[in-house]
Motif scaffolding. Structure first.
Motif, short mmCIF file in Angstrom:
data_model
loop_
_atom_site.label_atom_id
_atom_site.label_comp_id
_atom_site.label_asym_id
_atom_site.label_seq_id
_atom_site.Cartn_x
_atom_site.Cartn_y
_atom_site.Cartn_z
N VAL A 52 -14.34 8.43 11.45
CA VAL A 52 -14.48 8.18 10.31
C VAL A 52 -16.02 8.62 9.87
O VAL A 52 -17.01 8.13 10.79
CB VAL A 52 -14.43 6.43 10.20
N VAL A 105 -18.21 -4.81 7.50
CA VAL A 105 -18.49 -4.22 6.08
C VAL A 105 -18.04 -5.01 4.70
O VAL A 105 -17.19 -5.46 4.66
CB VAL A 105 -17.71 -2.74 6.11
N LEU A 150 -20.54 5.89 6.57
CA LEU A 150 -20.19 4.80 7.54
C LEU A 150 -20.55 5.08 8.83
O LEU A 150 -20.46 4.38 10.03
CB LEU A 150 -18.57 4.59 7.69
N GLY A 175 -14.41 -0.77 12.29
CA GLY A 175 -15.17 -1.92 11.25
C GLY A 175 -14.09 -2.47 10.45
O GLY A 175 -12.72 -2.33 10.46
N THR A 176 -14.84 -3.49 9.52
CA THR A 176 -13.72 -4.18 8.74
C THR A 176 -13.75 -4.06 7.20
O THR A 176 -14.34 -3.22 6.83
CB THR A 176 -14.46 -5.78 8.85
N CYS A 190 -7.12 5.59 7.69
CA CYS A 190 -6.91 4.39 8.90
C CYS A 190 -5.57 3.95 9.17
O CYS A 190 -5.00 4.08 10.54
CB CYS A 190 -7.72 3.16 8.41
N ALA A 241 -16.70 6.97 3.56
CA ALA A 241 -15.63 6.17 2.98
C ALA A 241 -15.41 6.96 1.74
O ALA A 241 -16.32 7.78 0.93
CB ALA A 241 -16.14 4.81 2.44
N HIS A 265 -7.03 3.89 -0.86
CA HIS A 265 -7.85 3.26 0.05
C HIS A 265 -7.64 3.14 1.18
O HIS A 265 -6.51 2.48 1.39
CB HIS A 265 -8.67 2.36 -0.71
N GLY A 266 -8.16 3.55 2.42
CA GLY A 266 -7.52 3.55 3.81
C GLY A 266 -6.36 3.96 4.43
O GLY A 266 -5.78 3.87 5.27
N ALA A 307 -8.45 -1.23 4.73
CA ALA A 307 -8.83 -0.19 5.53
C ALA A 307 -9.49 -0.74 6.77
O ALA A 307 -9.19 -1.89 6.83
CB ALA A 307 -10.06 0.68 4.90
N GLY A 308 -9.93 0.06 7.67
CA GLY A 308 -10.46 -0.41 8.82
C GLY A 308 -9.53 -1.30 9.66
O GLY A 308 -8.41 -1.30 9.79
N GLN A 331 -16.99 -4.44 1.59
CA GLN A 331 -16.44 -3.52 0.83
C GLN A 331 -15.37 -4.11 0.10
O GLN A 331 -14.62 -4.97 0.53
CB GLN A 331 -16.18 -2.25 1.61
N MET A 353 -14.27 3.39 12.31
CA MET A 353 -15.72 3.36 12.14
C MET A 353 -16.42 2.91 13.24
O MET A 353 -16.28 1.90 13.95
CB MET A 353 -15.91 2.52 10.94
C1 LIG Z 1 -14.12 0.14 8.06
C2 LIG Z 1 -13.70 1.20 7.30
N1 LIG Z 1 -13.14 2.28 8.22
C3 LIG Z 1 -12.81 3.27 7.43
C4 LIG Z 1 -12.92 3.71 6.28
C5 LIG Z 1 -12.45 4.92 5.71
O1 LIG Z 1 -11.76 4.62 4.49
C6 LIG Z 1 -13.40 2.33 5.49
N2 LIG Z 1 -13.52 2.54 3.95
N3 LIG Z 1 -13.89 1.12 6.18
#
Ligand SMILES: Cc1ncc(CO)c(N)n1
Ligand SMILES: Nc1ncnc2c1ncn2[C@@H]1O[C@H](COP(=O)(O)OP(=O)(O)OP(=O)(O)O)[C@@H](O)[C@H]1O
Length: 269
Positions: free
Chosen positions: A108, A43, A117, A12-13, A213, A111, A209-210, A19-20, A45, A81
């Protein structure tokens, strides 16, 4: 020009880049691997949390994957994700059909901000269809708990969980990340009947964060370059420790990690 190695992330984005897919591509580039990406979910976020997400259609994800494999065969693939059971089923079929040999599975689920997710009903297919295909799976502690259905409190619980995920669920290797424990940040690898531990100091920062990933993207890049599982995890740990320690302090909440830090330290740029 030296050999070009290629890695694909299916995930995911994160429009804010922490992240992602966004974190994965930056990491592949830092590790000098040609990065490719298939998007499963868009996403909304940022460092304050996840606002919403929209899954990409199965038909479109399927075509994205076919486009990659028709043109540029990745040396290694990672998934992040995956959102739903039907996406998991599709990915399992595509990994098999394309005979992917090096597959890093970051399972994943939730979050750091607490937003789910992965739909709850998708967990059984994640376990049954994807874990047996994984060269290495990289769960954090809550994810490992969901997979084995047991609580993890101690380092010994982490060792047993890593072993169980390999011996019972069928991954070739498992590394349980210790980000959610107290004290030293200890990650436990089980591979080839042996436990190996990778530790760093725990840095006192909200900017994580991330991390998962990025850690699994380094492992994917290193495997793509023909490195061993153990060496790939070791590099992943060094990369993420630097990325957490040399924080960029971006955003108003849980900020991203510093993808420049590892190469700034090791290669001087
Ligand atoms: C797209 C995505 N993948 C994984 C995570 C896990 O941190 C996140 N926050 N967003
Ligand atoms: N505060 C910290 N200091 C040092 N290392 C950390 C810290 N937090 C996490 N790590 C390390 O970062 C890596 C990722 O672990 P973590 O458990 O945070 O992943 P995660 O929960 O999957 O991350 P995310 O869901 O945000 O992508 C591991 O190597 C872990 O040991």
């Amino acid at each position: 020009m030296s050999n070009i190695y290629k890695a694909l992330s299916i995930a995911g984005t994160d429009p804010t880049g922490g992240a992602g897919i966004h974190a994965d591509l930056k990491t592949f580039q830092e590790q000098r691997v040609y990065g490719m990406a298939v998007i499963t979910s868009v996403v909304a976020q940022n460092t304050l949390g996840v606002k919403s997400f929209e899954e990409v259609s199965i038909e479109n994800i399927s075509e994205q994957i076919d486009c990659v494999f028709e043109g540029i065969i990745p040396d290694a693939v990672k998934t992040g994700m995956l959102a739903s059971q039907s996406i998991i089923e599709l990915i399992a079929n595509k990994l098999k059909k394309n005979e992917v040999k090096l597959y890093v599975m970051d399972p994943v689920m939730v979050a750091k901000s607490g937003h789910h997710l992965l739909h709850e009903e998708a967990i059984s297919s994640l376990k049954a269809l994807l874990i047996p295909l994984a060269t290495i799976i990289t769960p954090n502690i809550p994810e490992a708990e969901v997979i084995i259905g047991k609580n993890i409190h101690t380092i010994n619980d982490m060792r047993n969980a890593a072993k169980e995920i390999v011996e019972v669920y069928g991954a070739k290797a498992a590394v349980i990340k210790g980000g959610h424990m107290q004290g030293e940040a200890r990650d436990i690898l089980y591979y080839n009947g042996e436990i190996k531990e990778f530790s760093s100091a725990r840095y006192n920062t909200v900017n994580t964060h991330g991390t998962g990933c990025t850690f699994s993207a380094v492992i994917t890049a290193e495997l793509a370059k023909n490195n061993s599982i153990e060496d790939s995890v070791k590099t992943g740990k060094e990369f993420i420790s630097q990325a957490i320690q040399k924080t960029l302090n971006l955003g108003k909440g849980q900020g991203p990690t510093n993808h420049f830090a590892y190469n700034e330290k090791n290669k001087g740029y």
